[in-house]
Design a protein around this motif. Structure first.
Motif, short mmCIF file in Angstrom:
data_model
loop_
_atom_site.label_atom_id
_atom_site.label_comp_id
_atom_site.label_asym_id
_atom_site.label_seq_id
_atom_site.Cartn_x
_atom_site.Cartn_y
_atom_site.Cartn_z
N ALA A 1 48.66 25.16 56.84
CA ALA A 1 49.02 26.88 56.81
C ALA A 1 47.75 27.43 57.17
O ALA A 1 47.26 28.15 56.55
N PRO A 2 47.10 27.00 58.49
CA PRO A 2 45.89 27.54 58.95
C PRO A 2 45.75 28.90 59.08
O PRO A 2 44.74 29.73 59.04
N ASP A 3 47.05 29.65 59.35
CA ASP A 3 47.21 31.09 59.61
C ASP A 3 46.85 31.86 58.16
O ASP A 3 46.56 33.08 58.43
N LYS A 4 47.17 31.35 56.94
CA LYS A 4 47.18 31.88 55.70
C LYS A 4 45.64 31.81 55.28
O LYS A 4 45.00 30.60 55.23
N LYS A 5 45.55 32.72 54.37
CA LYS A 5 44.30 32.86 53.62
C LYS A 5 44.53 32.63 52.00
O LYS A 5 45.38 33.17 51.74
N HIS A 6 43.75 31.82 51.56
CA HIS A 6 43.97 31.55 50.01
C HIS A 6 43.80 32.69 49.22
O HIS A 6 44.69 33.29 48.25
N GLU A 7 42.97 33.71 49.48
CA GLU A 7 42.73 35.10 48.69
C GLU A 7 43.74 36.07 48.84
O GLU A 7 44.20 36.84 48.13
N ASP A 8 44.75 35.67 50.14
CA ASP A 8 45.69 36.48 50.11
C ASP A 8 46.92 36.15 49.35
O ASP A 8 47.70 37.11 48.95
N PHE A 9 46.94 34.98 48.75
CA PHE A 9 47.92 34.86 47.67
C PHE A 9 47.53 35.53 46.20
O PHE A 9 48.05 35.83 45.40
N MET A 10 45.95 35.45 46.24
CA MET A 10 45.56 35.66 44.83
C MET A 10 45.52 37.37 44.81
O MET A 10 45.76 37.68 43.48
N LYS A 11 45.56 37.96 45.58
CA LYS A 11 45.41 39.63 45.76
C LYS A 11 46.44 39.98 44.95
O LYS A 11 46.31 40.83 43.89
N PRO A 12 47.76 39.80 45.39
CA PRO A 12 48.97 40.39 44.94
C PRO A 12 49.09 39.81 43.41
O PRO A 12 49.50 40.73 42.51
N MET A 13 48.59 38.70 43.24
CA MET A 13 48.83 37.99 41.66
C MET A 13 47.81 39.06 40.84
O MET A 13 48.24 39.47 39.72
N LYS A 14 46.67 39.28 41.37
CA LYS A 14 45.82 39.82 40.65
C LYS A 14 46.42 41.18 40.41
O LYS A 14 46.31 41.89 38.95
N LYS A 15 46.82 41.89 41.36
CA LYS A 15 47.22 43.33 41.34
C LYS A 15 48.53 43.53 40.16
O LYS A 15 48.38 44.41 39.14
N VAL A 16 49.39 42.62 40.14
CA VAL A 16 50.59 42.73 39.44
C VAL A 16 50.15 42.50 37.98
O VAL A 16 50.41 43.02 37.04
N LYS A 17 49.20 41.49 37.72
CA LYS A 17 48.70 41.14 36.43
C LYS A 17 48.02 42.33 35.73
O LYS A 17 48.50 42.85 34.68
N HIS A 18 47.14 43.19 36.64
CA HIS A 18 46.47 44.47 36.18
C HIS A 18 47.46 45.51 35.73
O HIS A 18 47.37 46.21 34.85
N GLU A 19 48.50 45.76 36.67
CA GLU A 19 49.55 46.53 36.49
C GLU A 19 50.51 46.48 35.33
O GLU A 19 50.63 47.43 34.52
N ILE A 20 50.72 45.03 35.19
CA ILE A 20 51.57 44.79 33.86
C ILE A 20 50.73 45.13 32.49
O ILE A 20 51.32 45.89 31.65
N ILE A 21 49.58 44.66 32.44
CA ILE A 21 48.61 45.17 31.35
C ILE A 21 48.48 46.76 31.16
O ILE A 21 48.64 47.23 29.98
N LYS A 22 48.45 47.43 32.26
CA LYS A 22 48.17 48.84 32.22
C LYS A 22 49.38 49.69 31.83
O LYS A 22 49.44 50.32 30.95
N TYR A 23 50.60 49.33 32.53
CA TYR A 23 51.84 49.98 31.94
C TYR A 23 52.08 49.51 30.49
O TYR A 23 52.70 50.28 29.80
N GLN A 24 51.74 48.31 30.07
CA GLN A 24 52.10 47.99 28.76
C GLN A 24 50.99 48.72 27.72
O GLN A 24 51.70 49.18 26.71
N SER A 25 50.13 49.07 28.01
CA SER A 25 49.21 49.75 27.44
C SER A 25 49.52 51.19 27.25
O SER A 25 49.48 51.93 25.95
#
Length: 420
Positions: free
Chosen positions: A181-205
């Motif tokens: 998948a040369p059109d895709k970048k590995h960091e594009d997958f990581m970015k939404p994962m990181k955001k969701v993780k942080h938002e889950i922690i934030k809203y739970q707190s």
């Protein structure tokens, strides 16, 4: 639009969604309110079976199978000559409500090919969930596929309306992704994962302080890896899975054996599908990591990069560590009992509880449902008998397999639905 055209779209886009297996919903608890439609009380919602034998279902479709990318492994890649279709936002909303009212489904799993760009596609997915929640007062389960590269603000919105979010990492390694998948970048997958993780922690707190804080992605996030499209070992796959569990607090990592549907020199030849037993061994390893206290390095490592297909990974580990056995079932701690082949976690708790009142013998263990055709070679109990007879690992493996081949085959067949 005519009913026939809607049915045609449904046929095309439901078929295109079948390759995505990451559609479980464990962990979601969305209560019904204001006499709305449906609820989500934590049961699994996918085409699978619950422990009591109930079949649960969801509407599992793509918003569109148009895609701007040309990933070699994907049937909807832009260069593939297939029939294309796209739902309007309101069409998906109407289908979900109508199917739910008819008791066809218990939830919605919505993914999409990427058309125009990541944000445009993610916005349309969110519009579906938002309309269902706010306009239809729908409280059932919604699983949205996160689009790689979508903005942080869109990912924040998505979690306010969906029960679970998932972004498929697709290929376990960066090198494999670059190849297929040369059109895709590995960091594009990581970015939404990181955001969701942080938002889950934030809203739970925030919810601990302010009860009116809305729930954010209560069923967490998951991901999926395609197995066998590139040359990754089981070690590579499980190390990646372990990374996602630790780094992004994934609820589940799914393993989908590559199904050859396209001719491409970068891919395995047509007719060389990944054996389903390999998927099963990966799921078993995943189970051992999450529930049995094993580290990933204990099961797969540089010395043992691939799982054995003829035996389960717990038995494989035990045969490599016979110096730790036998253990006394009446004295060993919970961690070691859980590492005995043939003893599951429910049986571990039964043993811990029962031995408070009596010394356990073979009959007690048999009555608990323990698979003594395997466990007997790794334990001693009140009757003192131990069956290893100083066998080598290979001899012991052969003996276990020959003595329990039919039982083992039946158990494997029955377990497939639990791990898929």
């Amino acid at each position: 639009m005519s009913f026939d055209r809607i049915r045609e779209k449904l046929s095309i886009l439901a078929d295109a969604a079948k390759y995505d297996v990451s559609c479980a919903s464990s962990g979601g608890k969305r209560k019904n309110s204001n006499k709305g439609l449906g609820n989500n009380t934590g049961v699994g919602i996918c085409h699978s079976y619950t422990e009591d034998g109930r079949c649960v279902s969801l509407l599992k479709i793509l918003l569109t199978n148009h895609c701007i990318f040309d990933c070699a492994y994907c049937v909807t890649r832009k260069s593939n000559d297939i029939k294309r279709a796209a739902f309007k936002v309101q069409e998906v909303v109407d289908l979900t409500i109508n199917f739910y009212r008819r008791n066809y489904i218990e939830g919605l799993f919505l993914s999409s090919g990427i058309f125009k760009n990541a944000d445009y596609t993610m916005e349309r997915l969110i519009q579906v969930a938002k309309k269902l929640r706010l306009e239809e007062n729908y409280n059932g389960y919604i699983h949205l596929k996160s689009i790689p590269g979508a903005s942080d603000e869109l990912m924040r919105q998505a979690g306010l309306y969906a029960d679970r979010l998932s972004v498929n990492i697709e290929i376990p390694t960066k090198s494999g992704l670059k190849l297929l998948a040369p059109d895709k970048k590995h960091e594009d997958f990581m970015k939404p994962m990181k955001k969701v993780k942080h938002e889950i922690i934030k809203y739970q707190s925030e919810k601990k302080v302010l009860k009116s804080t809305p729930t954010y992605a209560p069923a967490g996030q998951s991901t999926q890896m395609i197995i066998g499209a590139t040359g990754e070992s089981d070690r590579d796959i499980m190390y990646s899975a372990n990374f996602f569990y630790k780094k992004y607090q994934m609820k589940r990592v799914y393993y989908s054996g590559y199904i050859p549907v396209l001719e491409d020199h970068r891919l395995p030849a047509i007719g060389t599908a990944v054996p389903i037993v390999r998927e099963h061994r990966l799921y078993q390893t995943d189970w051992l990591m999450r529930f049995y206290g094993f580290s990933v390095q204990e099961i797969v490592n540089d010395t043992y990069p691939n799982l054995e297909l003829d035996i389960d990974p717990k038995l494989g580990w035990a045969l490599r560590h016979l110096e730790l056995f036998p253990i006394d079932i009446n004295k060993a701690d919970k961690k070691m009992i859980a590492r005995v082949p043939g003893i599951g976690m429910q049986s571990v708790y039964k043993i811990i509880q029962a031995r408070k009142y009596r010394r356990l013998d073979w009959d007690h263990l048999r009555a608990m449902g323990i698979a003594l055709n395997r466990a007997q070679y790794f334990i001693t109990c009140y009757s003192k008998q131990f069956y290893s007879q100083d066998l080598t690992p290979l001899q012991l493996k052969t003996k276990i397999m020959s003595n329990s081949s039919s039982k083992y085959h039946n158990q494997f067949t029955n377990q497939l639905s639990l791990f898929n």
